[in-house]
Design an enzyme around this catalytic site. Sequence first.
Site, mmCIF file in Angstrom:
data_model
loop_
_atom_site.group_PDB
_atom_site.id
_atom_site.type_symbol
_atom_site.label_atom_id
_atom_site.label_comp_id
_atom_site.label_asym_id
_atom_site.label_seq_id
_atom_site.Cartn_x
_atom_site.Cartn_y
_atom_site.Cartn_z
ATOM 1 N N TYR A 14 1.143 -0.359 -5.694
ATOM 2 C CA TYR A 14 1.163 -1.824 -5.467
ATOM 3 C C TYR A 14 2.101 -2.511 -6.468
ATOM 4 C CZ TYR A 14 -0.968 -6.499 -4.744
ATOM 5 O OH TYR A 14 -1.204 -7.827 -4.471
ATOM 6 N N ALA A 15 2.014 -2.103 -7.743
ATOM 7 C CA ALA A 15 2.866 -2.712 -8.779
ATOM 8 C C ALA A 15 4.338 -2.421 -8.500
ATOM 9 C CB ALA A 15 2.467 -2.191 -10.154
ATOM 10 N N VAL A 49 3.680 -5.278 10.310
ATOM 11 C CA VAL A 49 4.968 -5.321 9.591
ATOM 12 C C VAL A 49 5.521 -3.934 9.271
ATOM 13 C CG1 VAL A 49 4.667 -7.623 8.573
ATOM 14 C CG2 VAL A 49 3.854 -5.597 7.323
ATOM 15 N N GLY A 96 0.698 -12.204 7.918
ATOM 16 C CA GLY A 96 -0.639 -12.047 7.322
ATOM 17 C C GLY A 96 -1.328 -13.378 7.123
ATOM 18 N N SER A 105 3.071 -10.419 -7.001
ATOM 19 C CA SER A 105 1.775 -10.394 -7.695
ATOM 20 C C SER A 105 2.035 -10.299 -9.187
ATOM 21 C CB SER A 105 0.965 -9.174 -7.252
ATOM 22 O OG SER A 105 -0.113 -8.973 -8.146
ATOM 23 N N ALA A 150 5.738 -1.850 -5.565
ATOM 24 C CA ALA A 150 6.168 -2.651 -4.411
ATOM 25 C C ALA A 150 6.388 -4.109 -4.813
ATOM 26 C CB ALA A 150 5.132 -2.561 -3.297
ATOM 27 N N LYS A 151 5.455 -4.653 -5.607
ATOM 28 C CA LYS A 151 5.533 -6.079 -5.957
ATOM 29 C C LYS A 151 6.659 -6.358 -6.949
ATOM 30 C CE LYS A 151 2.214 -7.650 -3.337
ATOM 31 N NZ LYS A 151 2.543 -8.539 -2.209
#
Length: 247
Positions: A154-155, A63, A12, A141, A157-158
């Site tokens: 998202y949370a 990915v 990325g 993050s 995964a991070k």
Amino acid sequence: MSHQGKVALVTGASRGIGKAIAHALGADGALVIGTATTSDGADKINHALKEANIEGCGLILNVTSKESIDAAMAHIKQHYSMPSILVNNAAVTQDNLFLRMKDEEWDTVIETNLSSIYRMTKICLRDMLKARWGRIINISSVVGSTGNPGQVNYAAAKAGLIGFTKALAQEVGSREITVNAVSPGFIDTDMTRDLSAEHREALLQRIPMQRLGQSEEVAAVVAFLASNGASYVTGQTLHVNGGMYMP
Ligand code: NAP
């Protein structure tokens, strides 16, 4: 902080934080392979690296696709050597309140932001083990530590990425391979440009430094973790967030 002779792979790298990381590692002497999801993006990376006098290239990589990863790694192996610095940076957001979240939004974010790290690291680790030197840097993050409404996927995964980092650091530390995470707060990139003025104002109230961060400020920390100077730092999460979260 010289990365001379090292091959660095940054996923990325077409824009935002990944682009800044690619350029920071290149400025320190690494040969840099930066990836994008389109040929246009890969061309832009090529052009930007060339303009900055950095050896390396832009490559297409998705990915979430094993075939795409295999093709990119085969290209790297054939034209360069396998990376000893891997920066797992590529990620997406697909925000929604939990009860409205669609299965596809959950799956896309987990696949792109977490499962990708498993796949990319697995394919790069063997050569690092042989070389008895490696740097794996995963971009997390602040949201992985604090949570954020509308970002359950998202949370998760991070936060998962931080567990991955600590577990793998324990497995490979004896081979001089370090595994660390960098956890940005709110950084001025495409990912945050869509914030409403109201949301942005509320956000700034929570940041002691009262501004968003710049991609280069994240990249500098990644370049440090990739360097020999960080040889005894592993399993850590370095927060780059203007003070908005102090663990
Ligand atoms: P960005 O500007 O949205 O760029 C995302 C990058 O990921 C692009 O290069 C994109 O490639 C690539 N990408 C997206 N999906 C991909 C896929 N399936 N396969 C391969 N590459 C893919 O993001 P950013 O703001 O620079 O964020 C970089 C990292 O920092 C991410 O891990 C993000 O979660 C993290 N982060 C950002 C912030 C922030 O405030 N910006 C805060 C905390 C953490 P294309 O250009 O080809 O689409």
